[in-house]
Design a protein around this motif. Structure first.
Motif, PDB file in Angstrom:
ATOM      1  N   TRP A  99      -4.258  -7.888   6.506  1.00  0.00           N
ATOM      2  CA  TRP A  99      -5.404  -7.388   5.755  1.00  0.00           C
ATOM      3  C   TRP A  99      -6.709  -7.737   6.462  1.00  0.00           C
ATOM      4  CZ3 TRP A  99      -6.777  -3.990   2.347  1.00  0.00           C
ATOM      5  CH2 TRP A  99      -8.011  -4.114   1.715  1.00  0.00           C
ATOM      6  N   GLU A 144       0.858  -1.183   0.000  1.00  0.00           N
ATOM      7  CA  GLU A 144       0.000   0.000   0.000  1.00  0.00           C
ATOM      8  C   GLU A 144       0.891   1.229   0.000  1.00  0.00           C
ATOM      9  OE1 GLU A 144      -3.615   1.054   2.789  1.00  0.00           O
ATOM     10  OE2 GLU A 144      -1.737   1.779   3.688  1.00  0.00           O
ATOM     11  N   CYS A 166      -4.662   6.170  -1.640  1.00  0.00           N
ATOM     12  CA  CYS A 166      -3.811   4.995  -1.474  1.00  0.00           C
ATOM     13  C   CYS A 166      -3.780   4.234  -2.793  1.00  0.00           C
ATOM     14  CB  CYS A 166      -4.331   4.082  -0.363  1.00  0.00           C
ATOM     15  SG  CYS A 166      -4.159   4.776   1.288  1.00  0.00           S
ATOM     16  N   TYR A 211      -2.296   0.499  -4.643  1.00  0.00           N
ATOM     17  CA  TYR A 211      -1.925  -0.860  -4.264  1.00  0.00           C
ATOM     18  C   TYR A 211      -1.284  -1.601  -5.436  1.00  0.00           C
ATOM     19  CZ  TYR A 211      -4.933   0.182  -0.312  1.00  0.00           C
ATOM     20  OH  TYR A 211      -5.487   0.764   0.805  1.00  0.00           O
ATOM     21  N   HIS A 251       4.928   3.909   2.415  1.00  0.00           N
ATOM     22  CA  HIS A 251       4.398   2.626   1.978  1.00  0.00           C
ATOM     23  C   HIS A 251       4.546   1.581   3.069  1.00  0.00           C
ATOM     24  CE1 HIS A 251       8.694   1.902   1.124  1.00  0.00           C
ATOM     25  NE2 HIS A 251       8.392   0.615   1.234  1.00  0.00           N
ATOM     26  N   ARG A 294       0.639   5.135   0.411  1.00  0.00           N
ATOM     27  CA  ARG A 294      -0.263   6.208   0.851  1.00  0.00           C
ATOM     28  C   ARG A 294       0.327   7.540   0.396  1.00  0.00           C
ATOM     29  NH1 ARG A 294      -4.448   6.826   4.452  1.00  0.00           N
ATOM     30  NH2 ARG A 294      -4.357   4.582   4.821  1.00  0.00           N
TER      31      ARG A 294
END
Length: 277
Positions: free
Chosen positions: A76, A5, A38, A40, A68, A7
């Motif tokens: 998750w 991820e 964000c 991915y 990140h 950000r």
């Protein structure tokens, strides 16, 4: 495989540009937030230098930055349980996790366990797609859900009367999650989850409805195939792109025999309906 991820802190006027830049280097999923967005990507495709280089092109145009982190399967699960709140779409559809209370006062209910998949209805594109689905006749239809994520759109299609939905995604855990969510919603006999990309459709007969909530680049790359797998006069619902990209999507669609019908917007995102000529 885990994923990363990124950000991004960016002003609104730059966020859309940065999303497009990151999409060009392999980022396939984006989520807006109050400070930016964000992005991915699979962990083995992540390159910090590539992100830094993209950000450097826009120095001096506002407050910019990024950080990140790697998100594992286990992490998750904890993240979505912490952040996943019940949702109501178009005052008709309840989207909730198994641990939330049911909403019998609403017409439709979808129970989602996201795991490592994307698409809980909280992102504008998913909500827009469901709102558009509510305006499309699914009764007895054969439906394709490309880039199915959690399978939420496939499940919605069955609730709206679809007789069969083929849900396709490129990530193994996503295809598994879509199948699990179909079971959770008691529609497993009408939803087939399949691993793959557009090539996984080889040999399939044309569909009555296609749902494609992916991203701008994938939609453009696969536009030629969509017409091949859609029956004449039937609708295809697109999302995963911003308002400023609608003209580009429309031009590509019309070049491939698709006719523009209508679109919805929400927080700069779009879901558009086209029809096979």
């Amino acid at each position: 495989m885990d994923f990363v991820e990124v950000r991004v802190l960016a002003p609104r006027e730059l966020a859309d540009i940065l999303v497009a830049e990151l999409a060009e280097v392999g980022y396939s999923t984006f989520e807006d937030n109050d400070e930016g967005f964000c992005a991915y990507i699979d962990e083995d495709q992540f390159a910090a230098d590539a992100v830094t280089e993209i950000m450097s092109r826009y120095e001096g145009q506002g407050e910019l930055g990024y950080e990140h982190r790697v998100i594992t399967r286990q992490n998750w699960n904890a993240e979505w349980e912490k952040n996943f709140e019940p949702l109501v779409i178009a005052e008709k559809v309840s989207v909730r996790a198994p641990f939330h209370e049911a909403r019998p006062d609403l017409q439709y209910e979808i129970v989602i366990m996201p795991r490592m998949s994307f698409g809980t209805g909280h992102h504008d594109t998913t909500a827009l797609m469901i709102a558009n689905q509510l305006d499309v006749d699914h009764q007895g239809k054969r439906v394709l859900d490309m880039g199915c994520g959690t399978g939420i759109l496939a499940i919605m299609a069955v609730h709206l009367g679809a007789s069969y939905v083929l849900a396709v995604d490129v990530e193994p855990w996503t295809a598994e999650n879509a199948a699990d969510n179909a079971l959770e919603n008691n529609v497993q006999d009408k939803v087939e989850a399949r691993l793959g990309d557009i090539t996984a459709l080889e040999g399939e007969a044309p569909f009555d409805i296609i749902l494609a909530n992916i991203n701008r680049n994938v939609l453009l790359d696969d536009m030629g195939a969509y017409g091949q797998y859609l029956k004449s006069g039937c609708p295809i619902l697109f999302s995963g792109f911003y308002e400023e990209d609608l003209a580009l999507i429309r031009a590509a669609a019309e070049q491939n025999g698709l006719r523009y019908g209508s679109h919805r917007t929400q927080n700069h995102w779009v879901s558009a309906i086209f029809y096979q000529a």
